[in-house]
Design an enzyme around this catalytic site. Sequence first.
Site, PDB file in Angstrom:
ATOM      1  N   LEU A  18      87.128-109.536  26.706  1.00  0.00           N
ATOM      2  CA  LEU A  18      87.732-110.868  26.819  1.00  0.00           C
ATOM      3  C   LEU A  18      87.050-111.655  27.931  1.00  0.00           C
ATOM      4  O   LEU A  18      86.543-111.072  28.901  1.00  0.00           O
ATOM      5  CB  LEU A  18      89.228-110.744  27.145  1.00  0.00           C
ATOM      6  CG  LEU A  18      90.064-109.889  26.205  1.00  0.00           C
ATOM      7  CD1 LEU A  18      91.533-110.060  26.529  1.00  0.00           C
ATOM      8  CD2 LEU A  18      89.791-110.227  24.763  1.00  0.00           C
ATOM      9  N   GLY A  21      87.881-105.317  25.664  1.00  0.00           N
ATOM     10  CA  GLY A  21      88.049-105.969  24.362  1.00  0.00           C
ATOM     11  C   GLY A  21      86.909-105.659  23.408  1.00  0.00           C
ATOM     12  O   GLY A  21      87.101-105.642  22.186  1.00  0.00           O
ATOM     13  N   ASN A  53      88.297-100.175  30.033  1.00  0.00           N
ATOM     14  CA  ASN A  53      88.186-100.056  31.493  1.00  0.00           C
ATOM     15  C   ASN A  53      89.199-100.923  32.240  1.00  0.00           C
ATOM     16  O   ASN A  53      89.038-101.201  33.417  1.00  0.00           O
ATOM     17  CB  ASN A  53      86.764-100.438  31.935  1.00  0.00           C
ATOM     18  CG  ASN A  53      86.405-101.872  31.577  1.00  0.00           C
ATOM     19  OD1 ASN A  53      86.883-102.389  30.564  1.00  0.00           O
ATOM     20  ND2 ASN A  53      85.586-102.514  32.372  1.00  0.00           N
ATOM     21  N   GLU A  54      90.267-101.343  31.542  1.00  0.00           N
ATOM     22  CA  GLU A  54      91.197-102.316  32.126  1.00  0.00           C
ATOM     23  C   GLU A  54      91.725-101.929  33.505  1.00  0.00           C
ATOM     24  O   GLU A  54      91.819-102.774  34.397  1.00  0.00           O
ATOM     25  CB  GLU A  54      92.390-102.556  31.180  1.00  0.00           C
ATOM     26  CG  GLU A  54      92.130-103.556  30.077  1.00  0.00           C
ATOM     27  CD  GLU A  54      91.401-102.962  28.879  1.00  0.00           C
ATOM     28  OE1 GLU A  54      90.940-101.808  28.959  1.00  0.00           O
ATOM     29  OE2 GLU A  54      91.270-103.671  27.865  1.00  0.00           O
TER      30      GLU A  54
HETATM   31  C1  LIG Z   1     101.513-103.753  30.208  1.00  0.00           C
HETATM   32  C2  LIG Z   1     100.474-104.832  30.072  1.00  0.00           C
HETATM   33  C3  LIG Z   1     100.604-105.579  28.860  1.00  0.00           C
HETATM   34  C4  LIG Z   1     100.037-106.759  28.544  1.00  0.00           C
HETATM   35  C5  LIG Z   1      98.928-107.539  29.023  1.00  0.00           C
HETATM   36  C6  LIG Z   1      98.480-107.342  30.364  1.00  0.00           C
HETATM   37  C7  LIG Z   1      97.213-107.409  30.772  1.00  0.00           C
HETATM   38  C8  LIG Z   1      96.102-107.985  30.088  1.00  0.00           C
HETATM   39  C9  LIG Z   1      95.178-107.056  29.470  1.00  0.00           C
HETATM   40  C10 LIG Z   1      93.975-107.759  29.006  1.00  0.00           C
HETATM   41  C11 LIG Z   1      93.017-106.880  28.308  1.00  0.00           C
HETATM   42  C12 LIG Z   1      91.660-107.195  28.739  1.00  0.00           C
HETATM   43  C13 LIG Z   1      90.624-106.951  28.022  1.00  0.00           C
HETATM   44  C14 LIG Z   1      89.265-107.317  28.430  1.00  0.00           C
HETATM   45  O1  LIG Z   1      88.387-107.329  27.613  1.00  0.00           O
HETATM   46  S1  LIG Z   1      88.951-107.739  30.054  1.00  0.00           S
HETATM   47  C15 LIG Z   1      87.205-107.941  30.162  1.00  0.00           C
HETATM   48  C16 LIG Z   1      86.561-106.643  30.510  1.00  0.00           C
HETATM   49  N1  LIG Z   1      85.155-106.785  30.558  1.00  0.00           N
HETATM   50  C17 LIG Z   1      84.427-106.250  31.505  1.00  0.00           C
HETATM   51  O2  LIG Z   1      84.915-105.609  32.419  1.00  0.00           O
HETATM   52  C18 LIG Z   1      82.944-106.494  31.415  1.00  0.00           C
HETATM   53  C19 LIG Z   1      82.424-107.163  32.620  1.00  0.00           C
HETATM   54  N2  LIG Z   1      81.016-107.367  32.463  1.00  0.00           N
HETATM   55  C20 LIG Z   1      80.098-106.394  32.708  1.00  0.00           C
HETATM   56  O3  LIG Z   1      80.408-105.273  33.045  1.00  0.00           O
HETATM   57  C21 LIG Z   1      78.664-106.777  32.508  1.00  0.00           C
HETATM   58  O4  LIG Z   1      78.578-108.171  32.523  1.00  0.00           O
HETATM   59  C22 LIG Z   1      78.065-106.233  31.215  1.00  0.00           C
HETATM   60  C23 LIG Z   1      78.885-106.573  29.965  1.00  0.00           C
HETATM   61  C24 LIG Z   1      77.891-104.719  31.335  1.00  0.00           C
HETATM   62  C25 LIG Z   1      76.656-106.869  31.015  1.00  0.00           C
HETATM   63  O5  LIG Z   1      75.909-106.658  32.179  1.00  0.00           O
HETATM   64  P1  LIG Z   1      74.585-107.527  32.412  1.00  0.00           P
HETATM   65  O6  LIG Z   1      73.756-107.521  31.194  1.00  0.00           O
HETATM   66  O7  LIG Z   1      73.984-107.005  33.671  1.00  0.00           O
HETATM   67  O8  LIG Z   1      75.093-109.023  32.565  1.00  0.00           O
HETATM   68  P2  LIG Z   1      75.816-109.675  33.817  1.00  0.00           P
HETATM   69  O9  LIG Z   1      76.762-108.721  34.457  1.00  0.00           O
HETATM   70  O10 LIG Z   1      74.790-110.295  34.699  1.00  0.00           O
HETATM   71  O11 LIG Z   1      76.692-110.802  33.131  1.00  0.00           O
HETATM   72  C26 LIG Z   1      76.137-112.033  32.685  1.00  0.00           C
HETATM   73  C27 LIG Z   1      77.118-113.141  32.941  1.00  0.00           C
HETATM   74  O12 LIG Z   1      78.293-112.946  32.126  1.00  0.00           O
HETATM   75  C28 LIG Z   1      79.456-112.905  32.938  1.00  0.00           C
HETATM   76  N3  LIG Z   1      80.434-112.017  32.295  1.00  0.00           N
HETATM   77  C29 LIG Z   1      80.227-110.741  31.966  1.00  0.00           C
HETATM   78  N4  LIG Z   1      81.300-110.242  31.359  1.00  0.00           N
HETATM   79  C30 LIG Z   1      82.198-111.260  31.326  1.00  0.00           C
HETATM   80  C31 LIG Z   1      83.519-111.369  30.808  1.00  0.00           C
HETATM   81  N5  LIG Z   1      84.157-110.343  30.214  1.00  0.00           N
HETATM   82  N6  LIG Z   1      84.150-112.539  30.933  1.00  0.00           N
HETATM   83  C32 LIG Z   1      83.551-113.594  31.515  1.00  0.00           C
HETATM   84  N7  LIG Z   1      82.297-113.562  32.023  1.00  0.00           N
HETATM   85  C33 LIG Z   1      81.645-112.396  31.924  1.00  0.00           C
HETATM   86  C34 LIG Z   1      78.942-112.385  34.273  1.00  0.00           C
HETATM   87  O13 LIG Z   1      79.853-112.683  35.297  1.00  0.00           O
HETATM   88  C35 LIG Z   1      77.642-113.161  34.363  1.00  0.00           C
HETATM   89  O14 LIG Z   1      77.952-114.513  34.654  1.00  0.00           O
HETATM   90  P3  LIG Z   1      76.993-115.430  35.513  1.00  0.00           P
HETATM   91  O15 LIG Z   1      77.704-116.743  35.605  1.00  0.00           O
HETATM   92  O16 LIG Z   1      76.868-114.766  36.843  1.00  0.00           O
HETATM   93  O17 LIG Z   1      75.704-115.496  34.751  1.00  0.00           O
END
Ligand SMILES: CC/C=C\C/C=C\CCCC/C=C/C(=O)SCCNC(=O)CCNC(=O)[C@H](O)C(C)(C)COP(=O)(O)OP(=O)(O)OC[C@H]1O[C@@H](n2cnc3c(N)ncnc32)[C@H](O)[C@@H]1OP(=O)(O)O
Length: 208
Positions: free
Chosen positions: A15, A60, A83-84
């Site tokens: 997400l 997600g 990994n939440e």
């Molecule tokens: C009881 C509870 C009940 C109800 C609800 C409660 C809670 C809510 C639950 C919600 C569930 C959530 C689900 C999710 O999906 S949360 C998102 C999890 N995602 C991550 O942790 C991934 C994070 N990203 C990374 O680890 C890396 O970016 C990745 C994917 C391995 C790629 O690495 P790399 O190629 O090196 O690229 P960068 O890290 O440099 O990223 C490029 C750029 O993208 C931005 N970015 C990455 N991921 C996200 C994201 N998920 N959302 C927004 N932006 C993201 C990153 O910051 C960089 O941005 P920039 O501006 O610096 O270029």
Amino acid sequence: MVLASAAPGIFSAGLDILEMYQSTPERCVAFWRALQDAWLNLYGSRLITMAAIEGHSPAGGCLLAMSCDYRVMAEGKFQIGLNETKLGIVAPFWFTDVMLNTIGHRETEKALQLGALYSAQQALSIGLVDKVVPLAEVMPTVEGELKNWLQIPAAARVITKTSMRKAVLDRLRSQKEKDAQFFADFINRDSVQKSLGMYIASLQKKKN
Ligand SMILES: CC/C=C\C/C=C\CCCC/C=C/C(=O)SCCNC(=O)CCNC(=O)[C@H](O)C(C)(C)COP(=O)(O)OP(=O)(O)OC[C@H]1O[C@@H](n2cnc3c(N)ncnc32)[C@H](O)[C@@H]1OP(=O)(O)O
């Protein structure tokens, strides 16, 4: 239907974390409803669904992959998992239900508490993905597998899939609004916002 990504190295980053950070309750509810509907359509699809995981697939992204009928992942440095907890948030019950259906109770309990991200080989060993191949072979492998699945009489396959997934789908369908409201309340807690802020900063720091 094959889920794949145009972004090299990333199947899905999950997400949009920025949508969950410093947002309004109304926007959070709308965001969550959109996610619920996308997932209900995918997990409940009558089509054969396959994930071509050619990159990282956290949170997600892992949900999307697990919601398909079959998963092929590229070997190498990529990671997949829910990994939440590492972000200070909690996988919703329907994410958990899908993981339970995929890898069973014990592995799910460990995976969720630790917020574990697995390599392709580790994911294969616990049944989180079905096949691991070199990157260039992911799509041809998916296409080959799809041909096998297409040979099964469609009506029989669809009835089987629907009955296997119905309980999990119905659980969310019966409480969509409550779930959306819970998400908006939970995500806007000060402690959760603080954790998300730190996580976003760590992602940006990693880049610099
Ligand atoms: C009881 C509870 C009940 C109800 C609800 C409660 C809670 C809510 C639950 C919600 C569930 C959530 C689900 C999710 O999906 S949360 C998102 C999890 N995602 C991550 O942790 C991934 C994070 N990203 C990374 O680890 C890396 O970016 C990745 C994917 C391995 C790629 O690495 P790399 O190629 O090196 O690229 P960068 O890290 O440099 O990223 C490029 C750029 O993208 C931005 N970015 C990455 N991921 C996200 C994201 N998920 N959302 C927004 N932006 C993201 C990153 O910051 C960089 O941005 P920039 O501006 O610096 O270029």
